[in-house]
Design a protein around this motif. Structure first.
Motif, PDB file in Angstrom:
ATOM      1  N   PRO A 103      15.393  23.600 -27.906  1.00  6.61           N
ATOM      2  CA  PRO A 103      15.915  23.718 -29.239  1.00  6.61           C
ATOM      3  C   PRO A 103      14.538  23.621 -30.145  1.00  6.61           C
ATOM      4  N   SER A 104      14.790  24.122 -31.383  1.00  9.44           N
ATOM      5  CA  SER A 104      13.713  24.155 -32.103  1.00  9.44           C
ATOM      6  C   SER A 104      13.688  22.728 -32.928  1.00  9.44           C
ATOM      7  N   PHE A 142      22.941  24.039 -26.519  1.00  9.79           N
ATOM      8  CA  PHE A 142      21.725  24.104 -26.197  1.00  9.79           C
ATOM      9  C   PHE A 142      21.231  23.871 -24.596  1.00  9.79           C
ATOM     10  N   ARG A 143      22.505  23.942 -23.617  1.00  8.75           N
ATOM     11  CA  ARG A 143      22.192  23.545 -22.350  1.00  8.75           C
ATOM     12  C   ARG A 143      21.630  24.801 -21.606  1.00  8.75           C
ATOM     13  N   GLU A 165      14.578  17.341 -22.015  1.00  5.59           N
ATOM     14  CA  GLU A 165      13.591  16.405 -23.133  1.00  5.59           C
ATOM     15  C   GLU A 165      14.326  16.113 -24.292  1.00  5.59           C
ATOM     16  N   ALA A 166      14.734  17.163 -24.920  1.00  4.35           N
ATOM     17  CA  ALA A 166      15.300  17.015 -26.256  1.00  4.35           C
ATOM     18  C   ALA A 166      16.569  16.202 -25.930  1.00  4.35           C
ATOM     19  N   LEU A 177      17.163  12.639 -28.129  1.00  2.73           N
ATOM     20  CA  LEU A 177      18.424  12.503 -28.752  1.00  2.73           C
ATOM     21  C   LEU A 177      19.336  11.148 -28.239  1.00  2.73           C
ATOM     22  N   ASP A 178      19.479  10.987 -26.859  1.00  2.00           N
ATOM     23  CA  ASP A 178      20.203   9.862 -26.534  1.00  2.00           C
ATOM     24  C   ASP A 178      19.509   8.510 -27.074  1.00  2.00           C
ATOM     25  N   MET A 179      18.016   8.450 -26.867  1.00  2.00           N
ATOM     26  CA  MET A 179      17.449   7.465 -27.384  1.00  2.00           C
ATOM     27  C   MET A 179      17.519   7.180 -29.065  1.00  2.00           C
ATOM     28  N   TYR A 180      17.945   8.197 -29.660  1.00  2.00           N
ATOM     29  CA  TYR A 180      18.067   8.171 -31.058  1.00  2.00           C
ATOM     30  C   TYR A 180      19.449   7.551 -31.335  1.00  2.00           C
TER      31      TYR A 180
END
Length: 566
Positions: free
Chosen positions: A346-347, A388-389, A395-396, A400-403
Protein backbone atom coordinates in the motif's frame (compact mmCIF):
# COMPACT_ATOMS: atom_id res chain seq x y z
CA UNK A 1 -46.82 -8.43 -18.62
CA UNK A 2 -43.61 -7.87 -20.50
CA UNK A 3 -44.79 -8.77 -23.97
CA UNK A 4 -42.08 -9.60 -26.49
CA UNK A 5 -38.98 -8.77 -24.46
CA UNK A 6 -36.53 -9.35 -27.30
CA UNK A 7 -37.96 -6.90 -29.83
CA UNK A 8 -41.33 -5.73 -28.64
CA UNK A 9 -42.68 -2.42 -27.45
CA UNK A 10 -44.80 -2.56 -24.30
CA UNK A 11 -47.84 -0.26 -24.41
CA UNK A 12 -49.95 -1.74 -21.62
CA UNK A 13 -49.74 -0.78 -17.96
CA UNK A 14 -46.79 -2.65 -16.50
CA UNK A 15 -46.22 -3.83 -12.92
CA UNK A 16 -42.54 -3.38 -12.02
CA UNK A 17 -42.68 -6.15 -9.43
CA UNK A 18 -44.03 -8.69 -11.91
CA UNK A 19 -41.05 -8.44 -14.27
CA UNK A 20 -39.27 -11.72 -14.92
CA UNK A 21 -35.69 -10.47 -14.40
CA UNK A 22 -34.17 -13.83 -15.20
CA UNK A 23 -35.76 -13.73 -18.65
CA UNK A 24 -34.94 -10.04 -19.10
CA UNK A 25 -31.25 -10.39 -18.21
CA UNK A 26 -30.91 -13.51 -20.33
CA UNK A 27 -32.27 -11.66 -23.37
CA UNK A 28 -29.80 -8.79 -22.93
CA UNK A 29 -26.89 -11.14 -22.23
CA UNK A 30 -27.64 -13.26 -25.32
CA UNK A 31 -27.78 -10.19 -27.55
CA UNK A 32 -24.48 -8.88 -26.14
CA UNK A 33 -22.85 -12.26 -26.80
CA UNK A 34 -24.18 -12.36 -30.35
CA UNK A 35 -22.78 -8.87 -31.02
CA UNK A 36 -19.40 -9.88 -29.57
CA UNK A 37 -19.28 -13.09 -31.61
CA UNK A 38 -20.19 -11.32 -34.86
CA UNK A 39 -17.63 -8.56 -34.22
CA UNK A 40 -14.93 -11.14 -33.49
CA UNK A 41 -15.72 -12.86 -36.77
CA UNK A 42 -15.56 -9.57 -38.68
CA UNK A 43 -19.25 -9.74 -39.71
CA UNK A 44 -19.81 -5.96 -39.60
CA UNK A 45 -23.25 -5.94 -41.23
CA UNK A 46 -24.49 -8.51 -38.76
CA UNK A 47 -23.04 -6.46 -35.89
CA UNK A 48 -25.03 -3.41 -36.97
CA UNK A 49 -28.24 -5.41 -37.31
CA UNK A 50 -27.80 -6.90 -33.83
CA UNK A 51 -27.01 -3.47 -32.38
CA UNK A 52 -30.25 -2.13 -33.85
CA UNK A 53 -32.04 -5.09 -32.29
CA UNK A 54 -30.46 -4.26 -28.91
CA UNK A 55 -31.51 -0.61 -29.18
CA UNK A 56 -35.12 -1.69 -29.86
CA UNK A 57 -35.16 -4.36 -27.17
CA UNK A 58 -37.58 -3.77 -24.29
CA UNK A 59 -35.42 -6.09 -22.17
CA UNK A 60 -32.52 -3.70 -22.72
CA UNK A 61 -34.72 -0.80 -21.62
CA UNK A 62 -35.85 -2.61 -18.46
CA UNK A 63 -32.30 -3.64 -17.55
CA UNK A 64 -31.08 -0.06 -18.14
CA UNK A 65 -33.83 1.45 -15.96
CA UNK A 66 -33.00 -0.99 -13.17
CA UNK A 67 -29.30 -0.17 -13.38
CA UNK A 68 -29.83 3.60 -13.41
CA UNK A 69 -32.52 3.79 -10.71
CA UNK A 70 -31.49 0.94 -8.40
CA UNK A 71 -27.86 -0.10 -8.83
CA UNK A 72 -25.64 2.81 -9.87
CA UNK A 73 -24.07 4.96 -7.14
CA UNK A 74 -25.63 8.13 -8.59
CA UNK A 75 -29.20 6.83 -8.52
CA UNK A 76 -30.19 9.50 -5.96
CA UNK A 77 -28.47 12.37 -7.79
CA UNK A 78 -30.69 14.44 -10.07
CA UNK A 79 -29.73 16.06 -13.36
CA UNK A 80 -30.94 19.38 -14.74
CA UNK A 81 -34.55 18.19 -14.63
CA UNK A 82 -34.24 17.65 -10.84
CA UNK A 83 -35.92 14.25 -11.26
CA UNK A 84 -35.00 11.00 -9.53
CA UNK A 85 -37.10 7.85 -9.72
CA UNK A 86 -37.58 5.69 -6.62
CA UNK A 87 -41.08 4.21 -6.83
CA UNK A 88 -42.08 1.08 -8.73
CA UNK A 89 -44.72 3.06 -10.62
CA UNK A 90 -42.13 5.68 -11.61
CA UNK A 91 -39.74 3.01 -12.90
CA UNK A 92 -42.49 1.38 -14.95
CA UNK A 93 -43.49 4.71 -16.48
CA UNK A 94 -39.85 5.60 -17.13
CA UNK A 95 -39.25 2.31 -18.97
CA UNK A 96 -42.36 2.78 -21.12
CA UNK A 97 -41.51 6.42 -21.88
CA UNK A 98 -37.94 5.56 -22.89
CA UNK A 99 -39.14 2.75 -25.13
CA UNK A 100 -41.86 4.75 -26.88
CA UNK A 101 -40.46 8.28 -27.06
CA UNK A 102 -38.67 8.79 -30.37
CA UNK A 103 -36.82 10.88 -31.30
CA UNK A 104 -35.18 11.90 -28.03
CA UNK A 105 -33.69 15.34 -27.36
CA UNK A 106 -30.56 15.44 -25.18
CA UNK A 107 -30.37 17.80 -22.20
CA UNK A 108 -27.21 19.49 -20.87
CA UNK A 109 -25.52 17.89 -17.85
CA UNK A 110 -25.53 19.40 -14.37
CA UNK A 111 -22.01 20.23 -13.21
CA UNK A 112 -21.08 19.11 -9.68
CA UNK A 113 -17.70 18.83 -8.00
CA UNK A 114 -16.20 16.11 -5.83
CA UNK A 115 -12.88 16.32 -3.90
CA UNK A 116 -9.76 14.71 -5.36
CA UNK A 117 -6.95 13.05 -3.41
CA UNK A 118 -4.65 16.04 -4.08
CA UNK A 119 -7.10 18.51 -2.50
CA UNK A 120 -8.45 19.81 -5.79
CA UNK A 121 -11.96 19.22 -7.11
CA UNK A 122 -13.00 16.88 -9.91
CA UNK A 123 -15.84 18.14 -12.13
CA UNK A 124 -18.65 15.69 -12.88
CA UNK A 125 -21.44 16.09 -15.42
CA UNK A 126 -24.71 14.55 -14.20
CA UNK A 127 -27.15 13.82 -17.09
CA UNK A 128 -30.90 13.73 -16.59
CA UNK A 129 -32.47 10.43 -15.57
CA UNK A 130 -33.82 9.90 -19.09
CA UNK A 131 -30.42 10.53 -20.64
CA UNK A 132 -28.80 8.09 -18.23
CA UNK A 133 -31.23 5.34 -19.22
CA UNK A 134 -30.62 6.02 -22.91
CA UNK A 135 -26.86 5.96 -22.29
CA UNK A 136 -27.16 2.58 -20.53
CA UNK A 137 -29.14 1.24 -23.50
CA UNK A 138 -26.56 2.53 -25.98
CA UNK A 139 -23.70 1.13 -23.90
CA UNK A 140 -25.21 -2.39 -24.05
CA UNK A 141 -25.24 -2.12 -27.83
CA UNK A 142 -21.78 -0.56 -28.31
CA UNK A 143 -19.67 -2.20 -25.59
CA UNK A 144 -19.68 -5.84 -26.84
CA UNK A 145 -18.35 -4.76 -30.25
CA UNK A 146 -15.39 -3.00 -28.63
CA UNK A 147 -14.85 -5.74 -26.06
CA UNK A 148 -13.91 -7.94 -29.03
CA UNK A 149 -11.18 -5.40 -29.97
CA UNK A 150 -9.82 -3.97 -26.72
CA UNK A 151 -6.21 -4.77 -25.86
CA UNK A 152 -5.38 -7.09 -23.00
CA UNK A 153 -3.34 -4.35 -21.30
CA UNK A 154 -6.53 -2.29 -20.71
CA UNK A 155 -8.27 -2.98 -17.39
CA UNK A 156 -10.25 0.13 -16.45
CA UNK A 157 -14.07 0.29 -16.66
CA UNK A 158 -14.43 -3.03 -18.41
CA UNK A 159 -16.75 -5.92 -17.44
CA UNK A 160 -14.97 -8.50 -15.32
CA UNK A 161 -11.78 -6.44 -14.94
CA UNK A 162 -10.59 -4.08 -12.27
CA UNK A 163 -7.74 -2.49 -10.34
CA UNK A 164 -6.43 -5.82 -9.03
CA UNK A 165 -5.98 -7.14 -12.58
CA UNK A 166 -4.02 -4.02 -13.50
CA UNK A 167 -1.82 -4.34 -10.37
CA UNK A 168 -1.04 -7.99 -11.05
CA UNK A 169 -0.25 -7.11 -14.67
CA UNK A 170 2.20 -4.50 -13.39
CA UNK A 171 3.69 -7.07 -11.01
CA UNK A 172 4.24 -9.51 -13.89
CA UNK A 173 6.42 -6.89 -15.60
CA UNK A 174 8.21 -5.99 -12.33
CA UNK A 175 9.76 -9.35 -11.56
CA UNK A 176 13.40 -9.28 -10.52
CA UNK A 177 14.53 -11.10 -13.68
CA UNK A 178 12.68 -8.70 -15.99
CA UNK A 179 14.89 -6.67 -18.28
CA UNK A 180 12.43 -3.75 -18.43
CA UNK A 181 13.48 -1.80 -15.34
CA UNK A 182 12.76 1.77 -16.48
CA UNK A 183 9.17 2.93 -16.10
CA UNK A 184 7.36 5.83 -17.71
CA UNK A 185 4.80 6.83 -15.07
CA UNK A 186 2.43 8.70 -17.37
CA UNK A 187 -0.42 11.07 -16.61
CA UNK A 188 -2.72 12.48 -19.29
CA UNK A 189 -3.61 16.12 -18.80
CA UNK A 190 -7.40 16.43 -18.41
CA UNK A 191 -8.12 13.22 -20.31
CA UNK A 192 -11.91 13.23 -19.96
CA UNK A 193 -12.13 16.98 -20.65
CA UNK A 194 -10.06 17.12 -23.85
CA UNK A 195 -10.87 14.01 -25.92
CA UNK A 196 -11.54 15.04 -29.52
CA UNK A 197 -15.20 14.64 -30.49
CA UNK A 198 -14.33 14.23 -34.17
CA UNK A 199 -11.90 11.42 -33.40
CA UNK A 200 -14.43 9.61 -31.19
CA UNK A 201 -17.24 9.85 -33.74
CA UNK A 202 -14.91 8.62 -36.47
CA UNK A 203 -13.78 5.71 -34.27
CA UNK A 204 -17.30 4.39 -33.61
CA UNK A 205 -18.01 4.40 -37.37
CA UNK A 206 -21.56 3.78 -38.53
CA UNK A 207 -22.88 2.69 -35.13
CA UNK A 208 -26.72 2.97 -35.24
CA UNK A 209 -26.90 5.37 -32.25
CA UNK A 210 -24.01 7.54 -33.42
CA UNK A 211 -26.24 10.63 -33.54
CA UNK A 212 -27.24 10.16 -29.91
CA UNK A 213 -23.57 9.95 -28.90
CA UNK A 214 -22.81 13.09 -30.90
CA UNK A 215 -25.60 14.93 -29.06
CA UNK A 216 -24.31 13.77 -25.64
CA UNK A 217 -20.82 14.98 -26.51
CA UNK A 218 -22.13 18.37 -27.70
CA UNK A 219 -24.85 18.81 -25.04
CA UNK A 220 -22.80 21.10 -22.80
CA UNK A 221 -23.28 21.56 -19.07
CA UNK A 222 -24.80 24.01 -16.60
CA UNK A 223 -22.65 25.29 -13.74
CA UNK A 224 -24.23 27.70 -11.24
CA UNK A 225 -27.11 28.41 -13.63
CA UNK A 226 -24.74 29.30 -16.49
CA UNK A 227 -24.69 27.17 -19.65
CA UNK A 228 -21.33 26.19 -21.16
CA UNK A 229 -20.84 24.54 -24.54
CA UNK A 230 -18.58 21.50 -24.89
CA UNK A 231 -16.30 21.42 -27.92
CA UNK A 232 -14.18 18.54 -26.58
CA UNK A 233 -14.24 15.88 -23.88
CA UNK A 234 -16.72 13.40 -22.54
CA UNK A 235 -18.21 14.33 -19.15
CA UNK A 236 -17.26 12.26 -16.12
CA UNK A 237 -20.51 11.14 -14.55
CA UNK A 238 -22.17 9.89 -17.72
CA UNK A 239 -22.76 6.13 -17.96
CA UNK A 240 -21.34 5.87 -21.47
CA UNK A 241 -18.35 8.18 -20.80
CA UNK A 242 -15.88 5.54 -19.49
CA UNK A 243 -16.55 3.38 -22.54
CA UNK A 244 -15.98 6.34 -24.88
CA UNK A 245 -12.71 7.14 -23.08
CA UNK A 246 -11.56 3.53 -23.53
CA UNK A 247 -12.45 3.72 -27.22
CA UNK A 248 -10.43 6.92 -27.60
CA UNK A 249 -7.37 5.39 -25.90
CA UNK A 250 -7.63 2.03 -27.66
CA UNK A 251 -4.56 1.19 -29.73
CA UNK A 252 -1.88 2.75 -27.51
CA UNK A 253 -0.09 -0.59 -27.22
CA UNK A 254 0.15 -0.85 -31.01
CA UNK A 255 0.90 2.87 -31.28
CA UNK A 256 4.14 2.57 -29.30
CA UNK A 257 5.15 -0.64 -31.08
CA UNK A 258 4.55 -3.21 -28.34
CA UNK A 259 4.93 -6.77 -29.64
CA UNK A 260 4.34 -9.84 -27.54
CA UNK A 261 5.71 -13.36 -27.74
CA UNK A 262 4.04 -15.33 -30.49
CA UNK A 263 3.76 -12.35 -32.84
CA UNK A 264 5.91 -11.72 -35.88
CA UNK A 265 9.18 -9.91 -35.27
CA UNK A 266 11.28 -9.53 -32.12
CA UNK A 267 9.66 -9.02 -28.71
CA UNK A 268 9.25 -5.32 -27.96
CA UNK A 269 11.56 -3.41 -25.65
CA UNK A 270 8.42 -1.88 -24.11
CA UNK A 271 5.37 -3.15 -22.22
CA UNK A 272 2.18 -1.32 -21.32
CA UNK A 273 -0.43 -1.53 -18.54
CA UNK A 274 -3.39 0.85 -18.67
CA UNK A 275 -6.27 1.54 -16.31
CA UNK A 276 -8.54 4.11 -18.00
CA UNK A 277 -6.35 7.24 -18.45
CA UNK A 278 -3.62 6.05 -16.03
CA UNK A 279 -0.89 3.94 -17.58
CA UNK A 280 2.67 2.70 -17.12
CA UNK A 281 5.17 1.88 -19.86
CA UNK A 282 8.03 -0.47 -18.95
CA UNK A 283 11.23 0.01 -21.00
CA UNK A 284 14.59 -1.75 -21.34
CA UNK A 285 16.71 1.40 -20.97
CA UNK A 286 16.34 5.01 -19.92
CA UNK A 287 17.06 6.11 -23.51
CA UNK A 288 14.08 4.08 -24.76
CA UNK A 289 11.92 5.56 -21.98
CA UNK A 290 12.94 9.09 -22.97
CA UNK A 291 12.06 8.38 -26.62
CA UNK A 292 8.72 6.93 -25.53
CA UNK A 293 7.32 10.18 -24.10
CA UNK A 294 7.34 12.18 -27.38
CA UNK A 295 6.01 9.12 -29.24
CA UNK A 296 3.09 8.85 -26.80
CA UNK A 297 2.45 12.60 -27.07
CA UNK A 298 2.33 12.33 -30.86
CA UNK A 299 -0.14 9.43 -30.60
CA UNK A 300 -2.29 11.32 -28.09
CA UNK A 301 -2.32 14.54 -30.14
CA UNK A 302 -4.55 12.86 -32.76
CA UNK A 303 -7.09 12.40 -29.97
CA UNK A 304 -6.78 15.96 -28.66
CA UNK A 305 -4.77 14.83 -25.64
CA UNK A 306 -1.29 15.35 -24.20
CA UNK A 307 0.79 14.12 -21.29
CA UNK A 308 1.11 16.32 -18.21
CA UNK A 309 4.72 17.54 -18.06
CA UNK A 310 4.55 18.02 -14.29
CA UNK A 311 3.19 14.57 -13.43
CA UNK A 312 4.78 12.37 -16.12
CA UNK A 313 8.16 11.02 -15.00
CA UNK A 314 10.71 8.33 -15.70
CA UNK A 315 11.76 6.19 -12.73
CA UNK A 316 13.91 3.15 -12.19
CA UNK A 317 12.07 0.28 -10.60
CA UNK A 318 14.45 0.37 -7.60
CA UNK A 319 13.11 3.88 -6.84
CA UNK A 320 9.52 2.63 -6.92
CA UNK A 321 6.31 4.19 -8.19
CA UNK A 322 2.67 4.47 -7.12
CA UNK A 323 -0.19 3.03 -9.15
CA UNK A 324 -3.85 2.65 -8.14
CA UNK A 325 -3.07 3.07 -4.45
CA UNK A 326 -0.15 0.61 -4.40
CA UNK A 327 3.59 1.20 -4.41
CA UNK A 328 5.64 -1.15 -6.60
CA UNK A 329 9.38 -1.28 -6.01
CA UNK A 330 12.46 -3.54 -6.10
CA UNK A 331 14.05 -4.16 -2.69
CA UNK A 332 17.45 -5.70 -2.02
CA UNK A 333 17.26 -9.40 -1.18
CA UNK A 334 20.37 -11.49 -0.58
CA UNK A 335 18.53 -14.80 -1.03
CA UNK A 336 17.43 -13.89 -4.56
CA UNK A 337 19.55 -14.82 -7.57
CA UNK A 338 19.33 -11.27 -8.87
CA UNK A 339 19.81 -9.66 -5.47
CA UNK A 340 16.45 -7.90 -5.77
CA UNK A 341 12.86 -8.72 -4.91
CA UNK A 342 9.73 -6.89 -6.17
CA UNK A 343 7.20 -5.94 -3.50
CA UNK A 344 3.72 -4.49 -3.97
CA UNK A 345 2.71 -2.51 -0.88
CA UNK A 346 0.00 0.00 0.00
CA UNK A 347 1.37 3.44 -0.88
CA UNK A 348 2.20 5.94 1.86
CA UNK A 349 -0.47 8.24 0.43
CA UNK A 350 -3.14 5.50 0.67
CA UNK A 351 -2.22 4.73 4.28
CA UNK A 352 -2.22 8.40 5.28
CA UNK A 353 -5.57 8.98 3.58
CA UNK A 354 -7.06 6.08 5.55
CA UNK A 355 -5.61 7.37 8.82
CA UNK A 356 -7.10 10.81 8.14
CA UNK A 357 -10.47 9.23 7.56
CA UNK A 358 -10.26 7.18 10.75
CA UNK A 359 -9.23 10.26 12.73
CA UNK A 360 -12.33 12.09 11.51
CA UNK A 361 -14.56 9.08 12.20
CA UNK A 362 -13.29 8.64 15.77
CA UNK A 363 -13.89 12.35 16.46
CA UNK A 364 -17.38 12.13 15.00
CA UNK A 365 -18.20 9.08 17.15
CA UNK A 366 -17.49 10.96 20.39
CA UNK A 367 -20.49 10.38 22.64
CA UNK A 368 -21.64 7.26 20.78
CA UNK A 369 -21.55 3.79 22.31
CA UNK A 370 -19.11 1.01 21.41
CA UNK A 371 -21.65 -0.80 19.23
CA UNK A 372 -22.16 2.29 17.05
CA UNK A 373 -18.39 2.68 16.69
CA UNK A 374 -18.00 -0.95 15.59
CA UNK A 375 -20.80 -0.70 13.01
CA UNK A 376 -19.24 2.49 11.61
CA UNK A 377 -15.62 1.29 11.46
CA UNK A 378 -16.04 -2.34 10.36
CA UNK A 379 -17.06 -1.69 6.71
CA UNK A 380 -14.12 0.71 6.29
CA UNK A 381 -11.65 -1.85 7.68
CA UNK A 382 -13.09 -4.72 5.65
CA UNK A 383 -13.17 -2.74 2.39
CA UNK A 384 -9.63 -1.37 2.73
CA UNK A 385 -8.17 -4.72 3.81
CA UNK A 386 -9.90 -6.62 0.99
CA UNK A 387 -8.51 -4.16 -1.57
CA UNK A 388 -4.89 -4.24 -0.33
CA UNK A 389 -4.73 -7.91 0.72
CA UNK A 390 -3.38 -8.88 -2.72
CA UNK A 391 -0.06 -7.17 -2.01
CA UNK A 392 2.70 -7.37 0.59
CA UNK A 393 0.52 -5.66 3.17
CA UNK A 394 1.26 -7.46 6.45
CA UNK A 395 3.41 -4.67 7.83
CA UNK A 396 0.88 -2.00 6.82
CA UNK A 397 -1.96 -4.00 8.40
CA UNK A 398 0.00 -4.36 11.65
CA UNK A 399 0.76 -0.63 11.81
CA UNK A 400 -2.88 0.26 11.11
CA UNK A 401 -4.03 -2.03 13.93
CA UNK A 402 -1.68 -0.18 16.29
CA UNK A 403 -3.07 3.13 15.05
CA UNK A 404 -6.65 1.94 15.63
CA UNK A 405 -5.74 0.72 19.15
CA UNK A 406 -4.30 4.13 19.96
CA UNK A 407 -7.44 5.89 18.67
CA UNK A 408 -9.74 3.47 20.50
CA UNK A 409 -7.91 4.08 23.79
CA UNK A 410 -8.24 7.84 23.41
CA UNK A 411 -11.94 7.46 22.56
CA UNK A 412 -12.54 5.18 25.56
CA UNK A 413 -10.79 7.55 27.97
CA UNK A 414 -13.01 10.40 26.81
CA UNK A 415 -16.08 8.23 27.31
CA UNK A 416 -15.06 7.18 30.82
CA UNK A 417 -13.31 10.28 32.15
CA UNK A 418 -13.71 9.44 35.85
CA UNK A 419 -13.00 5.72 35.56
CA UNK A 420 -9.77 3.87 36.24
CA UNK A 421 -7.67 2.34 33.45
CA UNK A 422 -8.58 -1.13 34.70
CA UNK A 423 -12.28 -0.29 34.54
CA UNK A 424 -11.96 1.15 31.02
CA UNK A 425 -10.09 -1.86 29.61
CA UNK A 426 -12.48 -4.24 31.33
CA UNK A 427 -15.43 -2.49 29.71
CA UNK A 428 -14.17 -2.23 26.11
CA UNK A 429 -11.40 -4.83 25.59
CA UNK A 430 -11.25 -8.58 25.82
CA UNK A 431 -10.68 -11.85 23.94
CA UNK A 432 -13.86 -11.51 21.89
CA UNK A 433 -12.57 -13.68 19.06
CA UNK A 434 -12.29 -17.21 20.48
CA UNK A 435 -10.18 -18.33 17.50
CA UNK A 436 -7.40 -15.84 18.31
CA UNK A 437 -5.36 -15.40 21.48
CA UNK A 438 -5.71 -11.66 21.46
CA UNK A 439 -7.04 -9.97 24.60
CA UNK A 440 -6.77 -6.49 23.09
CA UNK A 441 -9.85 -6.67 20.88
CA UNK A 442 -12.22 -3.69 21.06
CA UNK A 443 -15.85 -4.73 21.44
CA UNK A 444 -19.22 -4.51 23.15
CA UNK A 445 -19.51 -6.87 26.15
CA UNK A 446 -23.31 -7.04 26.10
CA UNK A 447 -23.74 -8.10 22.47
CA UNK A 448 -20.34 -9.77 22.00
CA UNK A 449 -19.83 -7.83 18.76
CA UNK A 450 -16.23 -6.69 18.25
CA UNK A 451 -14.09 -4.61 15.91
CA UNK A 452 -12.14 -6.72 13.46
CA UNK A 453 -8.45 -6.14 12.87
CA UNK A 454 -6.59 -5.59 9.62
CA UNK A 455 -4.09 -8.34 10.46
CA UNK A 456 -6.91 -10.90 10.54
CA UNK A 457 -7.36 -10.41 6.79
CA UNK A 458 -5.03 -12.98 5.25
CA UNK A 459 -2.91 -12.07 2.25
CA UNK A 460 -4.41 -13.61 -0.89
CA UNK A 461 -2.87 -13.15 -4.32
CA UNK A 462 -5.20 -12.11 -7.10
CA UNK A 463 -5.25 -14.21 -10.26
CA UNK A 464 -5.08 -11.85 -13.21
CA UNK A 465 -7.74 -12.13 -15.88
CA UNK A 466 -6.67 -13.83 -19.11
CA UNK A 467 -5.29 -11.32 -21.57
CA UNK A 468 -8.21 -11.04 -24.03
CA UNK A 469 -10.94 -12.72 -21.98
CA UNK A 470 -14.31 -10.93 -22.12
CA UNK A 471 -17.54 -11.51 -20.24
CA UNK A 472 -19.36 -11.19 -23.55
CA UNK A 473 -17.56 -14.22 -24.97
CA UNK A 474 -20.10 -17.10 -24.81
CA UNK A 475 -17.33 -19.71 -24.86
CA UNK A 476 -15.93 -18.46 -21.51
CA UNK A 477 -19.00 -18.91 -19.32
CA UNK A 478 -17.32 -21.50 -17.06
CA UNK A 479 -14.15 -19.37 -16.87
CA UNK A 480 -16.07 -16.38 -15.49
CA UNK A 481 -18.01 -18.60 -13.10
CA UNK A 482 -14.72 -19.88 -11.66
CA UNK A 483 -13.56 -16.28 -11.21
CA UNK A 484 -16.76 -15.50 -9.30
CA UNK A 485 -15.97 -18.34 -6.90
CA UNK A 486 -12.61 -16.69 -6.18
CA UNK A 487 -14.44 -13.58 -4.93
CA UNK A 488 -15.98 -15.56 -2.07
CA UNK A 489 -12.88 -14.90 0.03
CA UNK A 490 -13.95 -11.24 0.31
CA UNK A 491 -17.20 -12.04 2.18
CA UNK A 492 -17.90 -13.60 5.58
CA UNK A 493 -17.65 -17.37 5.98
CA UNK A 494 -21.42 -17.86 6.41
CA UNK A 495 -22.23 -15.89 3.27
CA UNK A 496 -19.47 -17.53 1.24
CA UNK A 497 -20.88 -20.99 2.07
CA UNK A 498 -24.38 -19.96 1.00
CA UNK A 499 -23.07 -18.33 -2.18
CA UNK A 500 -21.09 -21.44 -3.08
CA UNK A 501 -24.22 -23.57 -2.62
CA UNK A 502 -26.04 -21.21 -5.01
CA UNK A 503 -23.14 -21.32 -7.51
CA UNK A 504 -22.70 -17.56 -6.87
CA UNK A 505 -26.04 -16.86 -8.62
CA UNK A 506 -29.06 -14.85 -7.50
CA UNK A 507 -32.04 -17.24 -7.82
CA UNK A 508 -34.37 -14.37 -8.79
CA UNK A 509 -32.52 -12.55 -11.59
CA UNK A 510 -29.99 -15.25 -12.54
CA UNK A 511 -27.04 -12.84 -12.34
CA UNK A 512 -23.84 -13.21 -10.32
CA UNK A 513 -24.42 -12.25 -6.67
CA UNK A 514 -21.19 -10.24 -6.38
CA UNK A 515 -21.95 -7.89 -9.29
CA UNK A 516 -21.89 -4.71 -7.21
CA UNK A 517 -25.48 -4.87 -5.93
CA UNK A 518 -26.25 -5.20 -2.23
CA UNK A 519 -26.94 -8.79 -1.15
CA UNK A 520 -29.72 -9.76 1.31
CA UNK A 521 -30.66 -12.95 3.16
CA UNK A 522 -34.12 -14.20 2.11
CA UNK A 523 -36.12 -16.71 4.17
CA UNK A 524 -38.44 -19.03 2.27
CA UNK A 525 -40.44 -19.58 5.48
CA UNK A 526 -40.98 -16.05 6.78
CA UNK A 527 -42.80 -16.93 10.00
CA UNK A 528 -40.39 -15.90 12.79
CA UNK A 529 -41.92 -18.43 15.18
CA UNK A 530 -41.14 -21.36 12.88
CA UNK A 531 -38.09 -23.31 14.20
CA UNK A 532 -37.02 -24.08 10.61
CA UNK A 533 -36.77 -20.40 9.67
CA UNK A 534 -32.99 -20.04 10.30
CA UNK A 535 -32.13 -23.44 8.83
CA UNK A 536 -29.65 -23.16 5.93
CA UNK A 537 -32.08 -24.94 3.62
CA UNK A 538 -34.65 -22.19 4.25
CA UNK A 539 -32.33 -19.30 3.36
CA UNK A 540 -31.26 -17.86 0.01
CA UNK A 541 -28.96 -14.96 -0.77
CA UNK A 542 -30.56 -12.54 -3.27
CA UNK A 543 -29.91 -9.02 -4.51
CA UNK A 544 -31.51 -6.20 -2.52
CA UNK A 545 -34.09 -5.31 -5.17
CA UNK A 546 -34.76 -8.94 -5.97
CA UNK A 547 -35.50 -9.36 -2.25
CA UNK A 548 -37.90 -6.42 -2.35
CA UNK A 549 -39.59 -7.87 -5.40
CA UNK A 550 -40.09 -11.23 -3.65
CA UNK A 551 -41.77 -9.65 -0.62
CA UNK A 552 -43.79 -7.02 -2.47
CA UNK A 553 -45.06 -9.52 -5.03
CA UNK A 554 -46.34 -11.63 -2.10
CA UNK A 555 -48.06 -8.56 -0.64
CA UNK A 556 -49.67 -7.79 -4.00
CA UNK A 557 -50.89 -11.38 -4.32
CA UNK A 558 -52.40 -11.27 -0.83
CA UNK A 559 -54.18 -7.98 -1.55
CA UNK A 560 -55.63 -9.39 -4.77
CA UNK A 561 -56.87 -12.46 -2.86
CA UNK A 562 -58.56 -10.24 -0.29
CA UNK A 563 -60.25 -8.18 -3.02
CA UNK A 564 -61.54 -11.33 -4.75
CA UNK A 565 -62.88 -12.92 -1.55
CA UNK A 566 -64.57 -9.70 -0.46
Amino acid sequence: MQGDLANGTERQQMNWYSIDWRKTNRAVRNLRQRIFKAAKAGEHDKVRQLQKLMLRSFSNTLESVRRVTQVNAGKNTAGMDKVIVKTAKGKSELAQTVQLQQPWRIHPARRVYIPKANGKQRPLGIPTIMDRVHQARVKNALEPEWESRFEGCSHGFRPGRGCHDAIMHVYSFSKAASRRKWVVDADIKGAFDNISHDFLLKAIGNFPAKELIRQWLKAGYVDKNVFYETSAGTPQGGIVSPLLANIALHGLEEGIGVRRRGTSGPVSTRALVRYADDFLIFCDTREIAERTIPEVNAWLSERGLALSEEKTRIVHITEGFDFLGFNIRHYRNSSSKTGWKPLVKPSKQSIQKLKDRFRDEWKRMHGSNALAVIHQMTPIIRGWANYFRIGNSKEAFKNLDMYMLHKAIRWAKRQQRNKSWKSITGKYWGQFNSKRKDKWVFGDKESGIYLKKFAWCSIKRHVMVQRTASKDDPSLRSYWLNREFRKLSTVTKGKSTMMANQRCMCPVCGEFLLNGEEVHDHHLIMDKTDPQREHMGNRRLVHLYCHQQLHLSEIIKESIKREVTS
